[in-house]
Design an enzyme around this catalytic site. Structure first.
Site, mmCIF file in Angstrom:
data_model
loop_
_atom_site.group_PDB
_atom_site.id
_atom_site.type_symbol
_atom_site.label_atom_id
_atom_site.label_comp_id
_atom_site.label_asym_id
_atom_site.label_seq_id
_atom_site.Cartn_x
_atom_site.Cartn_y
_atom_site.Cartn_z
ATOM 1 N N ARG A 153 0.791 -1.241 0.000
ATOM 2 C CA ARG A 153 0.000 0.000 0.000
ATOM 3 C C ARG A 153 0.813 1.277 0.000
ATOM 4 N NH1 ARG A 153 -3.247 -2.283 4.952
ATOM 5 N NH2 ARG A 153 -1.190 -3.222 5.068
ATOM 6 N N ASP A 210 -0.987 -14.415 0.024
ATOM 7 C CA ASP A 210 -0.990 -14.229 1.472
ATOM 8 C C ASP A 210 -0.874 -15.579 2.161
ATOM 9 O OD1 ASP A 210 -1.532 -11.850 3.476
ATOM 10 O OD2 ASP A 210 -2.480 -13.633 4.313
ATOM 11 N N TYR A 229 -3.735 -17.826 13.589
ATOM 12 C CA TYR A 229 -4.874 -17.110 12.983
ATOM 13 C C TYR A 229 -6.107 -18.008 12.892
ATOM 14 C CZ TYR A 229 -1.656 -13.344 11.749
ATOM 15 O OH TYR A 229 -0.751 -12.316 11.817
HETATM 16 C C1 LIG Z 1 1.206 -12.660 9.209
HETATM 17 C C2 LIG Z 1 1.211 -12.553 7.696
HETATM 18 C C3 LIG Z 1 0.080 -12.318 6.864
HETATM 19 N N1 LIG Z 1 0.530 -12.320 5.555
HETATM 20 C C4 LIG Z 1 1.890 -12.510 5.530
HETATM 21 C C5 LIG Z 1 2.326 -12.709 6.856
HETATM 22 C C6 LIG Z 1 3.722 -13.079 7.264
HETATM 23 C C7 LIG Z 1 4.672 -11.920 7.227
HETATM 24 C C8 LIG Z 1 4.419 -10.871 8.261
HETATM 25 O O1 LIG Z 1 4.597 -11.144 9.460
HETATM 26 O O2 LIG Z 1 4.064 -9.751 7.857
HETATM 27 C C9 LIG Z 1 2.764 -12.615 4.363
HETATM 28 C C10 LIG Z 1 2.479 -11.812 3.170
HETATM 29 N N2 LIG Z 1 1.417 -10.982 2.921
HETATM 30 C C11 LIG Z 1 1.554 -10.440 1.683
HETATM 31 C C12 LIG Z 1 2.702 -10.986 1.070
HETATM 32 C C13 LIG Z 1 3.035 -10.726 -0.386
HETATM 33 C C14 LIG Z 1 4.409 -10.650 -0.755
HETATM 34 C C15 LIG Z 1 5.175 -9.441 -0.268
HETATM 35 O O3 LIG Z 1 5.139 -8.390 -0.931
HETATM 36 O O4 LIG Z 1 5.912 -9.568 0.739
HETATM 37 C C16 LIG Z 1 3.307 -11.804 2.015
HETATM 38 C C17 LIG Z 1 4.610 -12.582 1.916
HETATM 39 C C18 LIG Z 1 0.646 -9.482 1.048
HETATM 40 C C19 LIG Z 1 -0.259 -8.694 1.908
HETATM 41 N N3 LIG Z 1 -1.027 -9.154 2.947
HETATM 42 C C20 LIG Z 1 -1.815 -8.143 3.434
HETATM 43 C C21 LIG Z 1 -1.535 -6.973 2.686
HETATM 44 C C22 LIG Z 1 -2.245 -5.647 2.848
HETATM 45 C C23 LIG Z 1 -3.553 -5.852 2.192
HETATM 46 C C24 LIG Z 1 -4.152 -4.642 1.572
HETATM 47 O O5 LIG Z 1 -3.798 -4.300 0.423
HETATM 48 O O6 LIG Z 1 -5.007 -4.077 2.246
HETATM 49 C C25 LIG Z 1 -0.575 -7.308 1.728
HETATM 50 C C26 LIG Z 1 0.011 -6.429 0.662
HETATM 51 C C27 LIG Z 1 -2.844 -8.272 4.519
HETATM 52 C C28 LIG Z 1 -2.500 -9.091 5.686
HETATM 53 N N4 LIG Z 1 -2.093 -10.388 5.656
HETATM 54 C C29 LIG Z 1 -1.836 -10.827 6.937
HETATM 55 C C30 LIG Z 1 -2.135 -9.769 7.826
HETATM 56 C C31 LIG Z 1 -1.970 -9.835 9.341
HETATM 57 C C32 LIG Z 1 -2.576 -8.711 7.045
HETATM 58 C C33 LIG Z 1 -3.136 -7.401 7.544
HETATM 59 C C34 LIG Z 1 -2.063 -6.525 8.045
HETATM 60 C C35 LIG Z 1 -1.831 -5.417 7.079
HETATM 61 O O7 LIG Z 1 -2.832 -4.816 6.677
HETATM 62 O O8 LIG Z 1 -0.650 -5.138 6.768
HETATM 63 C C36 LIG Z 1 -1.330 -12.162 7.282
#
Ligand SMILES: Cc1c2[nH]c(c1CCC(=O)O)Cc1[nH]c(c(CCC(=O)O)c1C)Cc1[nH]c(c(CCC(=O)O)c1C)Cc1[nH]c(c(C)c1CCC(=O)O)C2
Length: 344
Positions: free
Chosen positions: A29, A75, A152
């Protein structure tokens, strides 16, 4: 031997004059082009399952910055969804899932062989990327580690202390361990399919590994990761694996050998000098700049980036942040970090 991609060279243990670089959540984002494509998809999950648009957002940070690796846009929570859990995202709050707290809840999960039905679009994204990425850029696939994904599935959301998962572990170990096993087997299939589709490296994100202590860490963070890595390497000889047992502290020591990972990614709770002394002698390390520097920038960013490059220059190192970049980051600070690493 043909000239190899820099990330693959570092993963095979080579010390490079300049560390290759990529960034956790590099498609995200903080980038206006990501926000535009996400709006086109409708929402985050629709973006993950739209192979063309997921390919596009994966490529955006490669085009803008020339990172050395691209990470598949998806994700870690898609696997529980493929196993039958309900999953949705609440804007400004994060993920929500249907919860599993007993045997009846576990029994509703689908068998591992059914996951591909849901996850096929993700494999298509990997195939697209394998065809479209510049030839010097490495394609990284990924999954969550069983413990982190289980936290989760058990709580139904993110929790500060993973309390519900710890409670189930204490109160109903058979169900807790059945969830870990199903996720371990599902992760092997999921990552194996990503590798078959063209992922050149896979990364296992254990974001909540640090809340497992002592024997619990060995049983529920280390052992499942070790099993996944052993099975992937048996099926796909030579496939490099990055493990990220976040906040593992002293458990980072020996994690390469204990898990079979080629690279251990470290968060920002340890210093690069400590990592150089205790972790890097065992193999490639990745990390560990504080994500907040992408918000604040300036001289502090340059100084801390140089400190990490300097501390880890005598062994295999992939430069990265200690955790994902946040939405409030300034895209110009990312460029400043890259220029500093590359000595431009
Ligand atoms: C715990 C976890 C998740 N997802 C992920 C983890 C492990 C890494 C870490 O600890 O951050 C991993 C993840 N999530 C995403 C990727 C894509 C690859 C990258 O660019 O790294 C990867 C590798 C996209 C994403 N996953 C998410 C987004 C934001 C979504 C959006 O566009 O609104 C992205 C780009 C959403 C997401 N997904 C998850 C959460 C808790 C959230 C919400 C938190 C937030 O809003 O940042 C679960």
């Amino acid at each position: 031997m043909p000239a190899q991609k820099t990330i693959l060279r570092a993963l095979s243990g080579e010390t490079l004059p300049t560390p290759p670089i990529w960034m956790m959540r590099q498609a995200g984002r903080y980038l206006p082009e990501y926000r535009a494509t996400r709006a086109q998809a409708g929402d985050f999950l629709s973006l993950c399952y739209n192979s063309d648009l997921a390919t596009e957002v994966t490529l955006q940070p490669i085009r803008r910055y020339g990172f050395d690796a691209a990470i598949l846009f998806a994700d870690i929570l898609l696997l529980p969804q493929a196993l039958g859990a309900d999953l949705w995202f609440v804007t400004g709050e994060g993920p929500r899932l249907s919860t599993i707290t007993d045997q009846a809840g576990f029994d509703k999960l689908k068998p591992v062989e059914d996951i591909h039905e849901t996850l096929n679009p993700i494999y298509q994204t990997v195939r697209n990327l394998a065809g479209e990425l510049p030839k010097d850029v490495t394609l990284i696939g990924f999954a969550g580690a069983p413990w982190t994904v289980a936290t989760y599935m058990i709580a139904g959301k993110g929790t500060p202390d993973q309390g519900p998962a710890h409670a189930l572990k204490a109160e109903n170990k058979p169900v807790f361990e059945a969830i870990i096993d199903r996720l371990t087997e599902g992760t092997i299939e999921y990552l194996s399919s990503q590798i078959e589709a063209g992922a050149e490296v896979v990364k296992i994100f254990d974001s909540w590994a640090g809340s497992l202590k002592g024997e619990d860490f060995d049983r529920y963070a280390l052992a499942p990761t070790k099993r996944i890595i052993a099975e992937l390497k048996a099926r796909h000889p030579g496939i490099p694996v990055i493990a990220f047992p976040r906040q593992a502290g002293d458990k980072y020591i020996g994690f390469h050998e204990n898990s079979g990972a080629d690279c251990v990614a470290v968060d920002d709770s340890v210093t690069a000098a400590w990592v150089a002394e205790h972790v890097q002698p065992d193999g490639c390390v990745q990390g560990n700049l504080k994500s907040s520097h992408m918000v604040t920038g300036g001289d502090d960013l340059v100084r801390e980036t140089r400190k990490i490059v300097e501390a880890l220059k005598n062994g295999p190192h992939i430069f990265n942040l200690g955790h994902g970049i946040t939405p409030d980051a300034d895209p110009d600070n990312v460029q400043l970090m890259i220029d500093t690493v590359r000595g431009a």
